[in-house]
Design an enzyme around this catalytic site. Structure first.
Site, PDB file in Angstrom:
ATOM      1  N   HIS A 103      -6.897  -7.602   9.406  1.00 40.64           N
ATOM      2  CA  HIS A 103      -7.823  -7.027   8.361  1.00 40.64           C
ATOM      3  C   HIS A 103      -8.079  -7.842   7.185  1.00 40.64           C
ATOM      4  O   HIS A 103      -7.359  -8.431   6.823  1.00 40.64           O
ATOM      5  CB  HIS A 103      -7.489  -5.488   8.108  1.00 40.64           C
ATOM      6  CG  HIS A 103      -6.232  -5.461   7.218  1.00 40.64           C
ATOM      7  ND1 HIS A 103      -6.276  -5.605   5.875  1.00 40.64           N
ATOM      8  CD2 HIS A 103      -4.897  -5.279   7.561  1.00 40.64           C
ATOM      9  CE1 HIS A 103      -5.030  -5.431   5.276  1.00 40.64           C
ATOM     10  NE2 HIS A 103      -4.019  -5.250   6.157  1.00 40.64           N
ATOM     11  N   ASP A 143      -0.824  -9.636   2.091  1.00 38.14           N
ATOM     12  CA  ASP A 143      -1.215  -8.791   3.146  1.00 38.14           C
ATOM     13  C   ASP A 143      -2.593  -8.387   2.687  1.00 38.14           C
ATOM     14  O   ASP A 143      -2.895  -7.729   1.861  1.00 38.14           O
ATOM     15  CB  ASP A 143      -0.266  -7.463   2.621  1.00 38.14           C
ATOM     16  CG  ASP A 143      -0.790  -6.206   3.274  1.00 38.14           C
ATOM     17  OD1 ASP A 143      -1.356  -6.164   4.347  1.00 38.14           O
ATOM     18  OD2 ASP A 143      -0.306  -5.144   2.868  1.00 38.14           O
ATOM     19  N   GLU A 184      -8.734  -1.541   6.599  1.00 40.74           N
ATOM     20  CA  GLU A 184      -7.703  -1.030   6.938  1.00 40.74           C
ATOM     21  C   GLU A 184      -6.741  -0.255   6.059  1.00 40.74           C
ATOM     22  O   GLU A 184      -5.951   0.669   6.334  1.00 40.74           O
ATOM     23  CB  GLU A 184      -6.893  -2.332   7.406  1.00 40.74           C
ATOM     24  CG  GLU A 184      -5.629  -2.081   8.361  1.00 40.74           C
ATOM     25  CD  GLU A 184      -4.132  -1.696   7.449  1.00 40.74           C
ATOM     26  OE1 GLU A 184      -3.189  -1.499   7.924  1.00 40.74           O
ATOM     27  OE2 GLU A 184      -4.473  -2.085   6.291  1.00 40.74           O
ATOM     28  N   GLU A 185      -6.840  -0.658   4.976  1.00 45.08           N
ATOM     29  CA  GLU A 185      -5.954  -0.133   3.666  1.00 45.08           C
ATOM     30  C   GLU A 185      -6.398   1.131   3.336  1.00 45.08           C
ATOM     31  O   GLU A 185      -5.399   1.725   2.602  1.00 45.08           O
ATOM     32  CB  GLU A 185      -5.891  -1.182   2.418  1.00 45.08           C
ATOM     33  CG  GLU A 185      -5.580  -2.782   2.725  1.00 45.08           C
ATOM     34  CD  GLU A 185      -3.975  -2.474   2.808  1.00 45.08           C
ATOM     35  OE1 GLU A 185      -3.283  -1.553   2.737  1.00 45.08           O
ATOM     36  OE2 GLU A 185      -3.294  -3.713   3.038  1.00 45.08           O
ATOM     37  N   ASP A 191      -0.507  -8.153  11.325  1.00 41.22           N
ATOM     38  CA  ASP A 191      -0.420  -7.502   9.858  1.00 41.22           C
ATOM     39  C   ASP A 191       0.925  -8.160   9.213  1.00 41.22           C
ATOM     40  O   ASP A 191       1.850  -8.604  10.004  1.00 41.22           O
ATOM     41  CB  ASP A 191      -0.579  -6.257  10.063  1.00 41.22           C
ATOM     42  CG  ASP A 191      -1.016  -5.734   8.643  1.00 41.22           C
ATOM     43  OD1 ASP A 191      -0.782  -6.318   7.734  1.00 41.22           O
ATOM     44  OD2 ASP A 191      -1.888  -4.675   8.600  1.00 41.22           O
ATOM     45  N   HIS A 249       2.755  -5.317  -1.376  1.00 46.24           N
ATOM     46  CA  HIS A 249       1.582  -4.531  -2.269  1.00 46.24           C
ATOM     47  C   HIS A 249       1.914  -4.654  -3.721  1.00 46.24           C
ATOM     48  O   HIS A 249       1.969  -3.946  -4.210  1.00 46.24           O
ATOM     49  CB  HIS A 249       1.853  -3.102  -1.630  1.00 46.24           C
ATOM     50  CG  HIS A 249       0.999  -2.774  -0.600  1.00 46.24           C
ATOM     51  ND1 HIS A 249       0.435  -1.407  -0.381  1.00 46.24           N
ATOM     52  CD2 HIS A 249       0.649  -3.480   0.571  1.00 46.24           C
ATOM     53  CE1 HIS A 249      -0.378  -1.315   0.670  1.00 46.24           C
ATOM     54  NE2 HIS A 249      -0.286  -2.628   0.988  1.00 46.24           N
TER      55      HIS A 249
END
Length: 344
Positions: free
Chosen positions: A64, A173, A203-204, A226, A315
């Protein structure tokens, strides 16, 4: 082979919140077009790079392009922006961070909150909430409202650096997987089956792009790419680590959204062992990836699995991955695509 960290930096630093992946998409198309047979962009914004194989069965690989970010919901009378999240955040990682607000032009702002000096004892002991934060652009309300329409996206501001054997940046990420898929497609010469390398969107916020792409492609085999948790830091118990940096690429067994097909898991382990690619197993009890979108949105299901990249501080703006794990992920993906016809 030495990693192209310059390209990785460009990919990580390019802004692209969910639903607003345009700049990343342009970069991907430029990089992959000379190395594949065909490139398509669907209405949702997914980029699909097709490379013909020895047989017409289809393998879909998803990485992604979007990164976690925000969207501006309000500008108050003092020019401060209120925001809503696009993806999952730990609020404490927002303190004292710079961001970029993508309005009529890009404007740098800072994440502000109530100073600790004037907090009550009760406030000091409470965990921060997203609603505690606002964006300060250093401008009047009139200037902000002129430049920043409601609905403007916000991404985090942080450049890539090399730290020892690791790379550190915002949006590792999942831009590291975008990089891995690009590099594997460049090196792939003789795939067993037709390869559909899909650089997915959104995707998130719910694996949306992968579901659309899988529904259109209807692959026979699927692989997600990922990041995953590397909780190998002080205080971590052995059973909590999930993966560790520098211990190899990770072969996913399951996460909260997908149980990988045992045939794919066994195949990836075999390929890694026979090619002396260091690997580690991954079981992630929370979170999910594009793997589930591939697995579920194809008629009758797909033999699916995932290659995961161990990442610390996920994140946040200081996400960290090990160069050897990244290279191992490229190597495993390339060889697996060349040998996919060995998977019954």
């Amino acid at each position: 082979m030495q990693l192209n960290t310059s390209l990785l930096a460009t990919i990580c630093e390019t802004p692209g919140a969910p639903g607003h992946e345009d700049l990343v998409r342009d970069l991907v198309i430029k990089e992959i077009t000379p190395h594949v047979d065909h490139v398509e962009v669907d209405a949702m914004g997914n980029v699909t790079a097709i490379k013909k194989g020895r047989s017409s069965k289809k393998v879909m690989i998803a990485a992604h392009m979007d990164e976690i970010g925000f969207i501006v919901t309000h500008v108050d009378d003092n020019g401060f922006c209120r925001i809503h999240t696009l993806g999952g955040f730990d609020p404490k990682t927002l303190t004292a961070q710079r961001v970029i607000v993508h309005g009529k032009k890009d404007v740098v702002g800072v994440m502000g909150s109530k100073p600790i000096h004037i907090m009550s004892p009760e406030e000091r002991n409470k965990a921060p909430k997203i609603s505690d934060y606002f964006i300060d652009l250093g401008m009047s309300a009139e200037e902000v409202r002129e430049l920043i329409p409601i609905g403007s996206t916000v991404t985090r501001e942080r450049g890539l650096i090399e730290m020892g054997d690791c790379v550190n940046c915002k949006s590792i990420d999942n831009r590291v997987s975008v990089f891995i898929l690009i590099e594997a497609l460049k090196q792939l010469k003789d795939p067993a089956y037709d390869v559909y390398g899909v650089f997915t969107v959104q995707e998130e916020v719910g694996i949306r792009g992968a579901m659309v792409a899988a529904h259109a492609i209807q692959p026979d085999f699927g692989l997600g790419l990922d990041t995953t948790i590397a909780f190998d830091t002080p205080g971590a118990q052995a059973h909590e680590k999930v993966t560790s940096l520098g211990k190899g690429t990770a072969i996913k067994i399951m996460d909260a959204s997908a149980i990988c097909d045992p045939r794919m898991v066994t195949f990836l382990k075999k390929v890694a062992d026979e090619n002396e690619i260091t690997w580690q197993p991954e079981i992630l009890t929370a979170g999910g990836t594009d793997t589930s979108g591939i697995q579920r949105m194809t008629e009758g299901g797909v033999i699916s699995g995932a290659i995961s990249i161990p990442t610390r501080h996920i994140h946040s703006v200081i996400e960290m991955a090990h160069k050897q794990d990244i290279q191992g992920s490229i190597d495993l993906l390339k060889v697996a695509l060349e040998r996919m016809d060995e998977l019954a």
